[in-house]
Design a protein around this motif. Structure first.
Motif, PDB file in Angstrom:
ATOM      1  N   ASP A  80       1.166 -53.143  27.906  1.00  0.00           N
ATOM      2  CA  ASP A  80       1.735 -54.424  27.805  1.00  0.00           C
ATOM      3  C   ASP A  80       0.514 -55.316  28.344  1.00  0.00           C
ATOM      4  OD1 ASP A  80       2.917 -56.754  27.244  1.00  0.00           O
ATOM      5  OD2 ASP A  80       4.381 -56.577  29.041  1.00  0.00           O
ATOM      6  N   PRO A  81      -0.714 -55.537  27.626  1.00  0.00           N
ATOM      7  CA  PRO A  81      -1.806 -56.135  28.075  1.00  0.00           C
ATOM      8  C   PRO A  81      -1.692 -57.517  28.343  1.00  0.00           C
ATOM      9  CG  PRO A  81      -2.284 -55.602  26.139  1.00  0.00           C
ATOM     10  CD  PRO A  81      -0.979 -55.014  26.131  1.00  0.00           C
ATOM     11  N   PRO A  82      -2.454 -58.317  29.407  1.00  0.00           N
ATOM     12  CA  PRO A  82      -2.368 -59.305  29.270  1.00  0.00           C
ATOM     13  C   PRO A  82      -3.052 -60.242  28.017  1.00  0.00           C
ATOM     14  CG  PRO A  82      -3.631 -58.717  31.216  1.00  0.00           C
ATOM     15  CD  PRO A  82      -3.206 -57.569  30.269  1.00  0.00           C
ATOM     16  N   PRO A  83      -2.711 -61.493  27.900  1.00  0.00           N
ATOM     17  CA  PRO A  83      -3.305 -62.104  26.579  1.00  0.00           C
ATOM     18  C   PRO A  83      -4.958 -62.457  27.040  1.00  0.00           C
ATOM     19  CG  PRO A  83      -1.794 -63.915  27.528  1.00  0.00           C
ATOM     20  CD  PRO A  83      -1.646 -62.332  28.472  1.00  0.00           C
ATOM     21  N   VAL A  84      -5.542 -62.389  25.954  1.00  0.00           N
ATOM     22  CA  VAL A  84      -7.097 -62.539  26.008  1.00  0.00           C
ATOM     23  C   VAL A  84      -7.861 -63.866  25.407  1.00  0.00           C
ATOM     24  CG1 VAL A  84      -9.195 -61.409  25.661  1.00  0.00           C
ATOM     25  CG2 VAL A  84      -7.297 -60.112  26.287  1.00  0.00           C
ATOM     26  N   VAL A  85      -8.525 -64.704  26.180  1.00  0.00           N
ATOM     27  CA  VAL A  85      -9.293 -65.762  25.380  1.00  0.00           C
ATOM     28  C   VAL A  85     -10.736 -65.168  25.469  1.00  0.00           C
ATOM     29  CG1 VAL A  85     -10.182 -67.976  25.804  1.00  0.00           C
ATOM     30  CG2 VAL A  85      -7.894 -67.587  26.288  1.00  0.00           C
ATOM     31  N   LEU A  86     -11.458 -64.898  24.515  1.00  0.00           N
ATOM     32  CA  LEU A  86     -12.859 -64.572  24.070  1.00  0.00           C
ATOM     33  C   LEU A  86     -13.620 -65.897  23.958  1.00  0.00           C
ATOM     34  CD1 LEU A  86     -14.627 -62.096  23.878  1.00  0.00           C
ATOM     35  CD2 LEU A  86     -14.037 -62.264  21.328  1.00  0.00           C
ATOM     36  N   ALA A  87     -14.564 -65.783  24.798  1.00  0.00           N
ATOM     37  CA  ALA A  87     -15.744 -67.097  24.727  1.00  0.00           C
ATOM     38  C   ALA A  87     -16.719 -66.639  23.771  1.00  0.00           C
ATOM     39  CB  ALA A  87     -16.302 -67.287  26.140  1.00  0.00           C
ATOM     40  N   ILE A  88     -16.898 -67.115  22.615  1.00  0.00           N
ATOM     41  CA  ILE A  88     -17.967 -66.800  21.644  1.00  0.00           C
ATOM     42  C   ILE A  88     -19.139 -67.814  21.592  1.00  0.00           C
ATOM     43  CG2 ILE A  88     -16.541 -65.052  20.588  1.00  0.00           C
ATOM     44  CD1 ILE A  88     -15.954 -67.159  18.443  1.00  0.00           C
ATOM     45  N   ALA A  89     -20.240 -67.255  20.937  1.00  0.00           N
ATOM     46  CA  ALA A  89     -21.168 -68.127  20.704  1.00  0.00           C
ATOM     47  C   ALA A  89     -21.384 -68.625  19.206  1.00  0.00           C
ATOM     48  CB  ALA A  89     -22.600 -67.763  20.949  1.00  0.00           C
ATOM     49  N   ARG A  90     -20.655 -68.011  18.307  1.00  0.00           N
ATOM     50  CA  ARG A  90     -20.836 -68.225  16.887  1.00  0.00           C
ATOM     51  C   ARG A  90     -19.302 -68.399  16.261  1.00  0.00           C
ATOM     52  NH1 ARG A  90     -24.206 -64.924  18.793  1.00  0.00           N
ATOM     53  NH2 ARG A  90     -22.806 -63.186  18.514  1.00  0.00           N
ATOM     54  N   ALA A  91     -19.162 -69.338  15.381  1.00  0.00           N
ATOM     55  CA  ALA A  91     -17.914 -69.513  15.021  1.00  0.00           C
ATOM     56  C   ALA A  91     -17.273 -68.465  14.008  1.00  0.00           C
ATOM     57  CB  ALA A  91     -17.650 -70.596  14.189  1.00  0.00           C
ATOM     58  N   ALA A  92     -18.652 -67.898  13.356  1.00  0.00           N
ATOM     59  CA  ALA A  92     -18.491 -66.676  12.551  1.00  0.00           C
ATOM     60  C   ALA A  92     -18.057 -65.592  13.359  1.00  0.00           C
ATOM     61  CB  ALA A  92     -19.608 -66.111  11.878  1.00  0.00           C
TER      62      ALA A  92
END
Length: 130
Positions: A80-92
């Motif tokens: 049951d992992p916590p939710p993740v927000v990923l910081a990315i440099a490219r919208a693609a």
């Protein structure tokens, strides 16, 4: 007011500081957060195992362990992992984030309004602990 623990991961301490500033200690009027930091994959795993982490904010540009790979591995290995927000440099890269089953993405450079809203929305969606 509800307090949550947010884990910030990046190999670069300046990136973690920018994440912390973009989220803020009160990302919304009804939420406060305390932060824990990790600079390696092993620290992320240890903190997720040993701490009540409510949300992970992972640097998709980190090296050698990128946030994308860490997110995917945690989703595969933790019940049951916590939710993740990923910081990315490219919208693609959003399709890669989807493949890694992350719940949210934010774009570099981090915008405090968008970042705070993304984090707040995910924290509010968590089941209430009782």
């Amino acid at each position: 007011m509800t307090q949550h623990t947010v884990l910030l991961y990046s190999d670069d301490p300046e990136v973690r500081d920018r994440m912390r500033l973009a989220i803020g200690s009160r990302p919304a009027a009804d939420l406060t957060v305390k932060f824990v930091d990790a600079s390696t994959y092993a620290e992320v795993v240890r903190l997720v195992d040993d701490t009540d982490v409510d949300l992970l904010v992972l640097d998709g540009e980190a090296t050698p362990g990128g946030g994308l790979g860490i997110a995917r591995q945690l989703k595969d290995e933790i019940t049951d992992p916590p939710p993740v927000v990923l910081a990315i440099a490219r919208a693609a890269d959003r399709w890669l984030a989807s493949y890694a089953r992350v719940e949210g993405t934010i774009m570099y450079p981090l915008d405090p309004v968008t970042t705070g809203k993304t984090v707040s929305d995910l924290l509010r969606s968590l089941p209430v602990q009782g």
